[in-house]
Structure formats: C-alpha cells, structure tokens
Design a protein around this motif. Structure first.
Motif, mmCIF file in Angstrom:
data_model
loop_
_atom_site.group_PDB
_atom_site.id
_atom_site.type_symbol
_atom_site.label_atom_id
_atom_site.label_comp_id
_atom_site.label_asym_id
_atom_site.label_seq_id
_atom_site.Cartn_x
_atom_site.Cartn_y
_atom_site.Cartn_z
ATOM 1 N N ARG A 83 0.852 -1.178 0.067
ATOM 2 C CA ARG A 83 -0.028 0.035 -0.029
ATOM 3 C C ARG A 83 1.030 1.193 -0.013
ATOM 4 O O ARG A 83 1.769 1.420 0.887
ATOM 5 C CB ARG A 83 -0.981 -0.002 1.016
ATOM 6 N N SER A 84 0.436 2.170 -0.676
ATOM 7 C CA SER A 84 1.205 3.320 -0.736
ATOM 8 C C SER A 84 1.282 4.152 0.426
ATOM 9 O O SER A 84 0.168 4.198 1.470
ATOM 10 C CB SER A 84 0.634 4.388 -1.791
ATOM 11 N N VAL A 85 2.352 4.769 0.797
ATOM 12 C CA VAL A 85 2.525 5.466 2.091
ATOM 13 C C VAL A 85 1.334 6.633 2.213
ATOM 14 O O VAL A 85 0.893 6.741 3.488
ATOM 15 C CB VAL A 85 3.843 6.106 2.187
ATOM 16 N N ALA A 86 0.891 7.204 1.263
ATOM 17 C CA ALA A 86 -0.098 8.176 1.324
ATOM 18 C C ALA A 86 -1.509 7.698 1.249
ATOM 19 O O ALA A 86 -2.278 8.399 1.653
ATOM 20 C CB ALA A 86 0.216 9.207 0.060
ATOM 21 N N LEU A 87 -1.544 6.397 0.925
ATOM 22 C CA LEU A 87 -3.058 5.932 0.873
ATOM 23 C C LEU A 87 -3.438 4.973 2.104
ATOM 24 O O LEU A 87 -4.322 4.181 2.025
ATOM 25 C CB LEU A 87 -3.043 5.226 -0.402
ATOM 26 N N ALA A 88 -2.314 4.835 2.931
ATOM 27 C CA ALA A 88 -2.409 3.795 3.916
ATOM 28 C C ALA A 88 -2.641 4.514 5.289
ATOM 29 O O ALA A 88 -2.251 5.729 5.439
ATOM 30 C CB ALA A 88 -1.476 2.804 4.263
ATOM 31 N N PRO A 89 -3.650 3.917 6.196
ATOM 32 C CA PRO A 89 -3.911 4.776 7.541
ATOM 33 C C PRO A 89 -2.404 4.645 8.188
ATOM 34 O O PRO A 89 -1.364 4.146 8.191
ATOM 35 C CB PRO A 89 -4.740 3.909 8.253
ATOM 36 N N PRO B 14 -6.530 15.932 10.328
ATOM 37 C CA PRO B 14 -7.419 15.246 9.428
ATOM 38 C C PRO B 14 -6.548 14.946 7.969
ATOM 39 O O PRO B 14 -5.563 15.595 7.950
ATOM 40 C CB PRO B 14 -8.405 16.213 9.104
ATOM 41 N N PRO B 15 -6.782 13.948 7.131
ATOM 42 C CA PRO B 15 -6.148 13.664 6.027
ATOM 43 C C PRO B 15 -6.150 14.793 5.154
ATOM 44 O O PRO B 15 -7.051 15.618 4.917
ATOM 45 C CB PRO B 15 -6.866 12.576 5.440
ATOM 46 N N ALA B 16 -5.055 15.074 4.182
ATOM 47 C CA ALA B 16 -4.807 16.083 3.451
ATOM 48 C C ALA B 16 -5.518 15.792 2.288
ATOM 49 O O ALA B 16 -5.526 16.852 1.460
ATOM 50 C CB ALA B 16 -3.224 16.460 3.438
ATOM 51 N N LEU B 17 -5.632 14.447 1.863
ATOM 52 C CA LEU B 17 -5.956 14.145 0.306
ATOM 53 C C LEU B 17 -7.617 13.817 0.885
ATOM 54 O O LEU B 17 -8.182 13.888 1.828
ATOM 55 C CB LEU B 17 -5.607 12.838 0.106
ATOM 56 N N GLU B 18 -8.526 13.673 -0.338
ATOM 57 C CA GLU B 18 -9.865 13.547 -0.335
ATOM 58 C C GLU B 18 -9.941 12.304 0.412
ATOM 59 O O GLU B 18 -9.261 11.375 0.200
ATOM 60 C CB GLU B 18 -10.391 13.400 -1.735
ATOM 61 N N PRO B 19 -11.134 12.240 1.252
ATOM 62 C CA PRO B 19 -11.537 11.364 1.879
ATOM 63 C C PRO B 19 -11.572 9.641 1.278
ATOM 64 O O PRO B 19 -11.082 8.751 2.014
ATOM 65 C CB PRO B 19 -12.656 11.355 2.681
ATOM 66 N N ASP B 20 -12.041 9.654 0.367
ATOM 67 C CA ASP B 20 -12.234 8.494 -0.541
ATOM 68 C C ASP B 20 -10.811 8.045 -0.919
ATOM 69 O O ASP B 20 -10.737 6.798 -1.183
ATOM 70 C CB ASP B 20 -13.161 8.625 -1.676
ATOM 71 N N ALA B 21 -9.986 8.685 -0.988
ATOM 72 C CA ALA B 21 -8.397 8.459 -1.404
ATOM 73 C C ALA B 21 -7.877 7.393 -0.215
ATOM 74 O O ALA B 21 -6.975 6.649 -0.295
ATOM 75 C CB ALA B 21 -7.508 9.440 -1.732
ATOM 76 N N THR B 22 -8.063 8.021 1.249
ATOM 77 C CA THR B 22 -7.527 7.258 2.151
ATOM 78 C C THR B 22 -8.249 6.627 3.292
ATOM 79 O O THR B 22 -7.906 6.287 4.214
ATOM 80 C CB THR B 22 -6.819 8.635 3.188
ATOM 81 N N SER C 107 -0.063 2.871 13.741
ATOM 82 C CA SER C 107 -0.419 3.335 15.281
ATOM 83 C C SER C 107 0.685 3.628 16.146
ATOM 84 O O SER C 107 0.748 4.058 17.158
ATOM 85 C CB SER C 107 -1.293 2.361 15.912
ATOM 86 N N SER C 108 1.974 3.003 15.934
ATOM 87 C CA SER C 108 3.163 3.429 16.771
ATOM 88 C C SER C 108 3.875 4.694 16.342
ATOM 89 O O SER C 108 4.792 4.889 17.131
ATOM 90 C CB SER C 108 4.058 1.935 16.192
ATOM 91 N N VAL C 109 3.261 5.658 15.696
ATOM 92 C CA VAL C 109 3.743 6.792 15.440
ATOM 93 C C VAL C 109 3.704 7.574 16.683
ATOM 94 O O VAL C 109 4.516 8.349 17.063
ATOM 95 C CB VAL C 109 2.855 7.599 14.320
ATOM 96 N N GLY D 225 -10.507 8.326 5.031
ATOM 97 C CA GLY D 225 -10.776 9.102 5.911
ATOM 98 C C GLY D 225 -9.879 9.153 7.062
ATOM 99 O O GLY D 225 -10.002 9.867 7.997
ATOM 100 N N GLN D 226 -8.806 8.405 6.800
ATOM 101 C CA GLN D 226 -7.733 8.378 7.772
ATOM 102 C C GLN D 226 -6.442 9.201 7.541
ATOM 103 O O GLN D 226 -6.115 9.004 6.216
ATOM 104 C CB GLN D 226 -7.253 6.949 8.125
ATOM 105 N N PRO D 227 -5.870 9.952 8.165
ATOM 106 C CA PRO D 227 -4.545 10.586 7.953
ATOM 107 C C PRO D 227 -3.411 9.581 7.701
ATOM 108 O O PRO D 227 -3.501 8.306 8.225
ATOM 109 C CB PRO D 227 -4.327 11.256 9.193
#
Length: 556
Positions: free
Chosen positions: A170-176, A212-220, A179-181, A222-224
């Motif tokens: 999964r692309s880094v920008a499209l995966a939630p 909140p996510p910077a891309l459109e919600p349907d791309a991610t 949690s360990s961040v 709804g998760q950052p």
C-alpha cells in the motif's frame, strides 16, 4: 553563523556522480543540459515557455493550492501554488519519500537547495520560479521510511515504527497512519533535552499526526497517513519560504495525468527500447554500472488493486500483474481504465521523473547521487514520452556542528579534515601523547629484545634435540599470548585514565559521523528542539548558495 567547507567529502563514491560533478563533458551524452552553465537554464526556460511544454497550468495550480491548504501551509506557499497558473512561471523541483520525523536531514537540504536555486534563477531569467517539493506519496517502501536516527546525549539513537511491513504494497499516502507513530513521538520527547523550544516542537509533532487527512477522504478511507504527517511537518518547517508541496498520490493530480498513463500503455515497446538505449550508453559508451533493475516487459506502471500497488507487465495485446498472470487485461481495456480512472495508476522509478515533467514546467531538479545515477539512463525515455529532461542540479550537503562539539574540536586541536577523515588516527596520537609512563614504547622494546633472546634460546634447545621444534614454537606462542594479554590490559587502563579525552573523540564521531554522514542519518527535528523552530528558515536565508556542489559545516 560560521560556515566552513569540509574537505574530502564527496557527494557519493559513485564514479558517475563524481564525473557529473567534476567532469560534465564525460557524462554529457546521458543528460539534456550542462548544469554548470547558466546558458542551460536559459535554454530550458525558452523550451518550456516556447511551446515545448503543454501542461495544464490551471488544473495543477488549483490541485496544489488545495493540497497545501489542507497541509496548513502558509500564504507564501499558497501564493506560489497560484503563481504556477500564470503563463511563464517555472518550477524548481526536488522530492523525497515521506519519512518519519521528516526523515534524514538531506531531505531538508534538498528543499533548501531548491528554494535558493528558484530565487537565483528567477532573478537571472526574469521570470517567476516557484520551488516545489514532490512528496513521493505513492511509494510503498515502508522499510525505508519507517525509521530515522537522532542525536541523544553522546550517542546516535534509532527511532522506528514497531509495525512489520513485510510484503506491504500500500502506498504510504494511501494507508492509514501506523499506530506506533504515537510511541515514536513519546520516545523522541523522552530523548530530547529540556529547552525553551521543546514543548512547541513536540506539540507540533502530535498536532500534525492527529490532523485530518490532507487528500480527499475517499483516497485514504478518511484516515490521516504517514505522508500527511510528513507534509504537515515540512510545511511548518518551511513556512515563509514559499516552498510548495505536491503529493504524487493526490487523486486531483492523477486526473490530470490520464493522458500520460494512456500514452505509456500505448508506447510500451518504444519506452522499453529507449531504456535499452540508455543502459547501453551508460554501460558501454560511458563505462558506468547500471543501478536500476529494468525488468523485461515492464510497463513502468503500477495498478492499484484492492489497495495494493501492483507492477504491470505486458506483451502484445495482453497486460498482467507481474507474478500473477491470471490478473490480466487487454491493452485496450487498461487504456480505457486509464482515461476513466487514472487514480488507479502510478509510475515506477523510470516514469516517475518523466510524469513530473508532464505535470510541471520544471526548469530544474535538485537531486542526490542516486538520482544523478538513474536519471542518466532516461534521456531517451523523456523524449519518447514527449518530454525533455530538466536541468539536474546536485543538492547541497551540510553537517551541523553544535557549540559543545565545536568546543571539543578546538580543545583537542582537531580540524574538520581530522574529524571526518582521521579521527581514529588522532585519537591514537592522543593516547600516545598521554602515555607518560612509556607503556607503549616499553612493550615495543620488550618485544624486540624478546625476539632476539628467544631465538638464541630456541637455537640451543634445538641443538639438543631438533624434534623439540613443535614444543619450542608452542612455547613461544603461549609467551606471546601472555605478553599481548598484559599489553592489552595496560592499554585498557591507559585508555581508562584518558577516558574523558577518549569520550570526547567518540562524541565527535557520534554527532558528526553517525554511521556515515550526519545528513544521511539524523532528523533535523532535534536541532529545532535545541536551536528553535525557525532554524531551517534561518539557514535558507543566511547560508550562501554555492554554485557547484559542496559539503559544508554549519556552526550553530
């Protein structure tokens, strides 16, 4: 702010990168422009604004303005995005993957280089040049972006996400967001010294991760994402500089790229032939090793299937997922899909720089040694895809020298040349100077006497019985072992007696050369904790741009 060149530090040990820096004529057949000549920038600008580039300025500018607003970028960045819509405006581009804590500091230095080059070329060419940072959000190399190092006391400490990313596609920008961040931020906070700036920097880390996510919600979903965290932090660090951020996974940009994807699907054979010409020129004509694995039959595109980014290969009318021929389409079906759903596609290492030139009026690209190497293979690929390679400028390199380290260098009488190239040698010289009892010389003298005396003794014994040779040799080994053991114990005690000075040498290495160059290991964020959130902006404004690559030490 004192700035000093560091002698003998190369951008890369790669022969190709060294030739690019020091002998461009040797590598000129592989590139479009000579980066050392201002005439190249003028020719590139004339090409872009004279009909050579036909990108959709308005659509790209609108997408970038929306994305930078979502990142919380300041008005200077938004103004830069809008400026790209104006005829004649050019872009100075760099980019990097979205690492945790903004990744190694060279990402920061690439952006610094690009901002200053944009200012310089805007002044020289008389046209606006906007600095753009390309966040490689579509990349799925999680292992590379999941860790970074920070200076902590007198050692280098590794911070890493705890998740396992084996097989992750999964692309880094499209995966939630992993949690360990949160745990990484907690660990960073615990490691950092208490300063007047610490609370602000840590608060910014937490706010950027929770936004909140910077891309459109349907791309991610709804998760950052990790790319959101990276982008928000970079926008905060570079506020006031006019740096514009672009996320390569942005669906709004994917819509603009539909003709590019369709063209790539139609011209697979021509692109593959262009790659082969580039490799032949690189290896046979120029004599360099190819650093890119160019798989036969590759379309140099990925297709998103159920969230996974899968590589495509094709032959004739059929296209399929590499390693899974059952997942296949006709070429016409995929071309139609590219027009209807371009967000399903992304480029690989071959077409990534080319799609950049499709989207942006890129006057130049500021890159590191790896990019210098692989872009040298693609000149013909650009041309096959109707584009032209921009001027490729080597990014600047820096090592930050904190006041305590500067004081240690001065106290020990060390130059930067010593610190980077002869630190162990200088440490041994210190130990010899501090050997007031003459321990080292005494053991050397004893060994010399022992060799002669034992040879005389061995000769007498062997005259009695030659068959005792093995016993004589084993006895000598045992005695030498005991001498070595005693010397090591003496040296250990001597080093312990010199512990303060030895520790200072180790401290220099840990801060300036932690597993190689500092810029390739440490995040910039610990330096913001110590010297203020505006540190990078001050470096942008106060460190002179050197035309021609350099690695410099900046005394903070």
């Amino acid at each position: 702010m004192q700035i000093e060149p560091v002698p003998g530090v190369a951008l890369s040990p790669s022969p190709a990168a060294l030739a690019y820096l020091n002998d461009f004529a040797r590598v000129a057949p592989a590139y479009e422009y000579d980066w050392t000549r201002q005439e190249s920038f003028a020719r590139r600008a004339a090409y872009l604004n004279g009909g050579g580039w036909a990108g959709d300025r308005a659509a790209v500018a609108a997408a970038l303005e929306r994305y930078n607003q979502a990142l919380g970028a300041d008005e200077a960045a938004l103004a830069g995005a809008r400026l790209l819509a104006q005829p004649g405006t050019l872009a100075a581009v760099t980019g990097q993957q979205a690492g945790i804590l903004t990744g190694p500091a060279y990402s920061i230095y690439k952006a610094m280089t690009t901002i200053r080059l944009a200012r310089l070329q805007s002044e020289r060419l008389g046209v606006p040049v906007v600095p753009v940072f390309w966040i490689a959000g579509e990349d799925h190399d999680w292992h590379e972006v999941s860790w970074v190092m920070v200076p902590a006391g007198d050692r280098a400490h590794r911070l890493a996400l705890s998740e396992r990313f084996d097989g992750e596609r999964r692309s880094v920008a499209l995966a939630p967001m992993p949690s360990s961040v949160e745990a990484v931020i907690d660990e960073f906070e615990a490691l950092m010294p208490d300063t007047e700036f610490k609370a602000e920097v840590v608060a910014r880390l937490r706010e950027a991760a929770a936004a909140p996510p910077a891309l459109e919600p349907d791309a991610t979903g709804g998760q950052p994402s990790l790319a959101d965290w990276f982008g928000r932090l970079m926008a905060w660090i570079f506020r006031g500089t006019g740096l514009v951020f672009l996320n390569s996974a942005d669906p709004a940009l994917r819509g603009i790229e539909a003709p590019f994807f369709a063209h790539a699907l139609e011209r697979q054979a021509e692109v593959e032939a262009a790659c082969e010409r580039g490799v032949h020129r690189w290896e046979r004509q120029l004599g360099f090793a190819c650093t890119v694995d160019l798989a036969p039959g590759s379309l140099n595109l990925f297709l998103y299937v159920d969230g996974d980014r899968l590589p495509l290969v094709g032959e004739g009318d059929r296209v399929w997922v590499r390693g899974n021929p059952e997942l296949s389409w006709s070429r016409a079906e995929l071309i139609d899909l590219a027009w209807r759903h371009p967000e399903r596609f992304s480029t690989n290492v071959v077409l990534r720089p080319v799609v950049q030139s499709f989207l942006l009026p890129d006057l130049l690209y500021a890159g590191g040694p790896g990019e210098i190497n692989y872009l040298g293979l693609y000149r013909d690929v650009y041309r096959t895809m109707g584009q032209q390679m921009p001027v490729l400028v080597p990014r600047e390199g820096f090592t930050l020298v904190e006041p305590p380290i500067a004081r240690v260098l001065q106290k020990q009488g060390l130059t930067l040349d010593d610190a980077f190239h002869r630190l162990e040698e200088r440490k041994q010289e210190l130990l010899e100077r501090e050997d007031r009892l003459g321990i080292i010389a005494a053991f050397a003298s004893f060994r010399q006497d022992f060799d002669g005396r034992y040879a005389e003794l061995a000769d007498l014994v062997l005259q009695l019985d030659p068959q005792l040779r093995q016993v004589v040799e084993e006895n000598r080994r045992q005695i030498e072992h005991q001498i070595n053991r005693l010397e090591e114990k003496a040296r250990q005690q001597h080093r312990k007696n010199c512990e303060t000075s030895v520790r200072q040498f180790d401290r220099i290495r840990a801060h300036l050369m932690p597993h190689g160059l500092q810029e390739r290991a440490f995040s910039i964020l610990p330096y913001l904790v110590k010297y203020g959130p505006d540190l990078v902006r001050r470096l942008v404004d106060e460190v002179p741009l050197v035309e021609g690559w350099s690695h410099r030490a900046i005394y903070l």
